[in-house]
Design a protein around this motif. Structure first.
Motif, PDB file in Angstrom:
ATOM      1  N   MET A  79      13.171  -3.221  -5.316  1.00 10.86           N
ATOM      2  CA  MET A  79      13.114  -4.453  -6.090  1.00 10.86           C
ATOM      3  C   MET A  79      12.135  -4.347  -7.257  1.00 10.86           C
ATOM      4  O   MET A  79      12.421  -4.744  -8.371  1.00 10.86           O
ATOM      5  CB  MET A  79      12.669  -5.627  -5.208  1.00 10.86           C
ATOM      6  N   ASN A  80      10.945  -3.836  -6.962  1.00  8.39           N
ATOM      7  CA  ASN A  80       9.903  -3.828  -7.979  1.00  8.39           C
ATOM      8  C   ASN A  80       9.648  -2.391  -8.430  1.00  8.39           C
ATOM      9  O   ASN A  80       9.081  -1.585  -7.691  1.00  8.39           O
ATOM     10  CB  ASN A  80       8.630  -4.452  -7.383  1.00  8.39           C
ATOM     11  N   LEU A  81      10.079  -2.082  -9.646  1.00  7.66           N
ATOM     12  CA  LEU A  81      10.016  -0.691 -10.108  1.00  7.66           C
ATOM     13  C   LEU A  81       8.667  -0.314 -10.719  1.00  7.66           C
ATOM     14  O   LEU A  81       8.335   0.856 -10.826  1.00  7.66           O
ATOM     15  CB  LEU A  81      11.124  -0.436 -11.143  1.00  7.66           C
ATOM     16  N   GLU A  82       7.890  -1.323 -11.121  1.00  7.37           N
ATOM     17  CA  GLU A  82       6.676  -1.012 -11.886  1.00  7.37           C
ATOM     18  C   GLU A  82       5.647  -0.154 -11.156  1.00  7.37           C
ATOM     19  O   GLU A  82       5.077   0.747 -11.747  1.00  7.37           O
ATOM     20  CB  GLU A  82       6.018  -2.289 -12.433  1.00  7.37           C
ATOM     21  N   PRO A  83       5.384  -0.406  -9.850  1.00  7.78           N
ATOM     22  CA  PRO A  83       4.404   0.462  -9.181  1.00  7.78           C
ATOM     23  C   PRO A  83       4.828   1.933  -9.222  1.00  7.78           C
ATOM     24  O   PRO A  83       3.977   2.823  -9.297  1.00  7.78           O
ATOM     25  CB  PRO A  83       4.393  -0.041  -7.739  1.00  7.78           C
ATOM     26  N   GLN A 139      -2.520   0.757  -2.778  1.00 10.29           N
ATOM     27  CA  GLN A 139      -1.309   1.556  -2.594  1.00 10.29           C
ATOM     28  C   GLN A 139      -1.096   2.529  -3.758  1.00 10.29           C
ATOM     29  O   GLN A 139      -0.568   3.622  -3.586  1.00 10.29           O
ATOM     30  CB  GLN A 139      -0.085   0.653  -2.436  1.00 10.29           C
ATOM     31  N   LEU A 140      -1.582   2.145  -4.940  1.00  7.43           N
ATOM     32  CA  LEU A 140      -1.459   3.003  -6.112  1.00  7.43           C
ATOM     33  C   LEU A 140      -2.442   4.173  -6.002  1.00  7.43           C
ATOM     34  O   LEU A 140      -2.099   5.325  -6.249  1.00  7.43           O
ATOM     35  CB  LEU A 140      -1.761   2.178  -7.360  1.00  7.43           C
ATOM     36  N   GLU A 141      -3.658   3.823  -5.604  1.00  8.28           N
ATOM     37  CA  GLU A 141      -4.691   4.828  -5.371  1.00  8.28           C
ATOM     38  C   GLU A 141      -4.181   5.858  -4.352  1.00  8.28           C
ATOM     39  O   GLU A 141      -4.303   7.070  -4.532  1.00  8.28           O
ATOM     40  CB  GLU A 141      -5.933   4.109  -4.850  1.00  8.28           C
ATOM     41  N   GLU A 142      -3.561   5.340  -3.284  1.00  5.20           N
ATOM     42  CA  GLU A 142      -3.071   6.220  -2.230  1.00  5.20           C
ATOM     43  C   GLU A 142      -1.954   7.133  -2.738  1.00  5.20           C
ATOM     44  O   GLU A 142      -1.936   8.342  -2.446  1.00  5.20           O
ATOM     45  CB  GLU A 142      -2.542   5.381  -1.065  1.00  5.20           C
ATOM     46  N   ALA A 143      -1.031   6.582  -3.511  1.00  7.69           N
ATOM     47  CA  ALA A 143       0.098   7.384  -4.004  1.00  7.69           C
ATOM     48  C   ALA A 143      -0.403   8.512  -4.902  1.00  7.69           C
ATOM     49  O   ALA A 143       0.094   9.637  -4.844  1.00  7.69           O
ATOM     50  CB  ALA A 143       1.086   6.497  -4.757  1.00  7.69           C
ATOM     51  N   VAL A 144      -1.422   8.206  -5.731  1.00  9.90           N
ATOM     52  CA  VAL A 144      -1.977   9.234  -6.616  1.00  9.90           C
ATOM     53  C   VAL A 144      -2.748  10.258  -5.785  1.00  9.90           C
ATOM     54  O   VAL A 144      -2.590  11.466  -5.947  1.00  9.90           O
ATOM     55  CB  VAL A 144      -2.877   8.581  -7.685  1.00  9.90           C
ATOM     56  N   ALA A 145      -3.556   9.776  -4.845  1.00  4.85           N
ATOM     57  CA  ALA A 145      -4.395  10.671  -4.035  1.00  4.85           C
ATOM     58  C   ALA A 145      -3.545  11.599  -3.169  1.00  4.85           C
ATOM     59  O   ALA A 145      -3.963  12.711  -2.860  1.00  4.85           O
ATOM     60  CB  ALA A 145      -5.348   9.852  -3.165  1.00  4.85           C
ATOM     61  N   ASN A 197       1.581   2.703   1.677  1.00  7.61           N
ATOM     62  CA  ASN A 197       2.921   2.601   1.104  1.00  7.61           C
ATOM     63  C   ASN A 197       3.522   4.005   1.018  1.00  7.61           C
ATOM     64  O   ASN A 197       3.525   4.626  -0.051  1.00  7.61           O
ATOM     65  CB  ASN A 197       2.863   1.934  -0.274  1.00  7.61           C
ATOM     66  N   PRO A 198       4.023   4.498   2.160  1.00 10.65           N
ATOM     67  CA  PRO A 198       4.541   5.871   2.189  1.00 10.65           C
ATOM     68  C   PRO A 198       5.715   6.077   1.223  1.00 10.65           C
ATOM     69  O   PRO A 198       5.892   7.170   0.708  1.00 10.65           O
ATOM     70  CB  PRO A 198       5.004   6.062   3.640  1.00 10.65           C
ATOM     71  N   MET A 199       6.502   5.028   0.973  1.00 11.54           N
ATOM     72  CA  MET A 199       7.630   5.186   0.056  1.00 11.54           C
ATOM     73  C   MET A 199       7.133   5.473  -1.364  1.00 11.54           C
ATOM     74  O   MET A 199       7.629   6.374  -2.039  1.00 11.54           O
ATOM     75  CB  MET A 199       8.506   3.920   0.070  1.00 11.54           C
ATOM     76  N   LEU A 200       6.133   4.709  -1.793  1.00 14.68           N
ATOM     77  CA  LEU A 200       5.589   4.921  -3.135  1.00 14.68           C
ATOM     78  C   LEU A 200       5.038   6.345  -3.260  1.00 14.68           C
ATOM     79  O   LEU A 200       5.318   7.057  -4.220  1.00 14.68           O
ATOM     80  CB  LEU A 200       4.498   3.878  -3.422  1.00 14.68           C
TER      81      LEU A 200
END
Lengths: 286, 113
Positions: free
Chosen positions: A130-134, A199-205, A216-219
């Motif tokens: 649904m939300n593509l921005e993250p 969740q953004l920090e986690e995706a980058v890390a 957010n494992p999907m991100l």
């Protein structure tokens, strides 16, 4: 020598805070009493960002059929949080102005980041998120830790780039061997210091180790896959001369057939070009 | 379905979309099998690319790999081996990604922008 990613980021006072205009926009977005005009006013103070934002909003990247010609309209059309994310995406490189060009080619770095952002966005769209921005933002920022390393540890970072070019090793592994931490962790720490969503920090890390993601494992998985794709098709340069290892778990979580790849890559290239064209358009053009 | 630069169009390919001249008139309709004569006519009309039937763009691109001479082809394969050395070649996702990259490289080597 720094003992951890966190101590490295703490020492980097110049970049301890995100771009100023982002901070202001973020404050307003988080203030329930604010209005779209408030946001538009803050952005309007920076002519460069205003121009970039309007061009991107009007590019094929968003595909609105009516021309958006004021900031108010842009904020209304995109929504406040998406405007904030775009401000960050288009200003983050400014925080690292002045890195020696022989150490890192900022243009290629920026191209790699943008390509990864649009790849993550296309991947997410294909699975009807649904939300593509993250996804876009996670892809855009995934390698930001490398900029911190280049600014605080230029000589060691240079040695690692040279070594990887000769040996075809994966850069994050060499970083872990030499420093005990890698650019992904450093990026995560930086975003955490900047107050960006966990969740953004986690995706980058965890973009090289997506199996570690819990928030957010999907991100995290999608950003990881996007990085693999972009290194494979070689859009821009991340500094690593090989395709990082794809974690099969990340793809399983993503949950699509391998046959979606041609579509994702085509879409990513079209969006990438429209974004670049929007940013490069000369000021005299409308 | 993929659009192909005129230099790479060959007799026997089938059009998936009408080819029009710059006056908008149809030169050759969708579904027609292209002949050597058609290719000359396209070129004389300044047609830069045509849409031909085929699986998709990178299936079209893959054809270029087959046209490259042995040395160039080997060089591209070697480059792919180097690029993907940290990945599991039997993973279907990596297989597909490698196929796409191979097609893109072949296209580049064949001189298409």
């Amino acid at each position: 020598m720094y003992t951890s990613a966190a101590s490295l980021v703490r020492s980097a006072d110049k970049i301890a805070s995100p771009p100023k205009v982002f901070n202001k926009v973020n404050e307003i977005v988080n203030d329930p009493d604010s209005t779209t005009e408030d946001i538009a006013r803050v952005i309007a103070e920076d002519a460069g960002i205003t121009l970039r934002l309007l061009r991107v909003v009007n590019s094929a990247f968003f595909g609105y059929n009516q021309k958006v010609d004021s900031l108010d309209q842009a904020v209304m059309a995109l929504g406040t949080s998406q405007v904030r994310d775009l401000v960050l995406a288009t200003t983050v490189a400014d925080s690292f102005d002045g890195l020696p060009p022989d150490l890192i080619n900022m243009e290629l770095f920026w191209q790699h980041s943008l390509a990864c952002g649009v790849a993550a966005r296309s991947l997410a769209r294909v699975r009807k998120e649904m939300n593509l921005e993250p996804f876009f933002l996670g892809g855009m920022l995934h390698d930001v830790g490398r900029l911190v390393m280049f600014s605080k540890m230029p000589e060691q970072s240079r040695a690692i780039v040279v070594r990887c070019q000769q040996s075809n090793e994966m850069m994050h592994q060499v970083e872990r061997e030499v420093f005990g931490f890698d650019h992904a962790e450093v990026g995560g720490c930086l975003l955490s210091n900047w107050g960006l969503p966990p969740q953004l920090e986690e995706a980058v890390a965890s973009h090289h180790r997506p199996q570690l993601a819990v928030r957010n494992p999907m991100l995290a998985s999608v950003v990881h896959i996007a990085d693999v794709i972009v290194n494979a098709v070689q859009m821009g340069r991340s500094g690593t001369p090989v395709v990082p290892r794809l974690f099969p778990h990340a793809w399983s979580r993503y949950g699509m057939a391998a046959s979606v790849l041609p579509q994702v890559i085509n879409e990513m290239e079209m969006q990438y070009r429209s974004f670049i064209r929007a940013l490069e358009a000369k000021a005299t053009e409308k | 379905m993929g659009s192909l630069a005129i230099e790479f169009v060959e007799p026997g390919m089938v059009l998936s979309r009408d080819v029009r001249g710059n006056n908008g008139l149809v030169i050759l309709g969708a579904g027609a099998e292209i002949t050597e004569r058609h290719i000359q006519i396209f070129k004389s009309w300044g047609v830069a690319e045509v849409d031909v039937k085929g699986a998709d763009q990178d299936a079209v691109n893959t054809q270029f790999l087959l046209k490259l001479d042995g040395e160039k082809r080997k060089a591209i394969e070697r480059e792919m081996d180097r690029l993907f050395q940290h990945n599991d070649a039997t993973d279907p996702v990596i297989e597909e990604l490698r196929r796409i990259c191979l097609a893109r490289e072949s296209l580049r080597a064949a001189g298409q922008p």
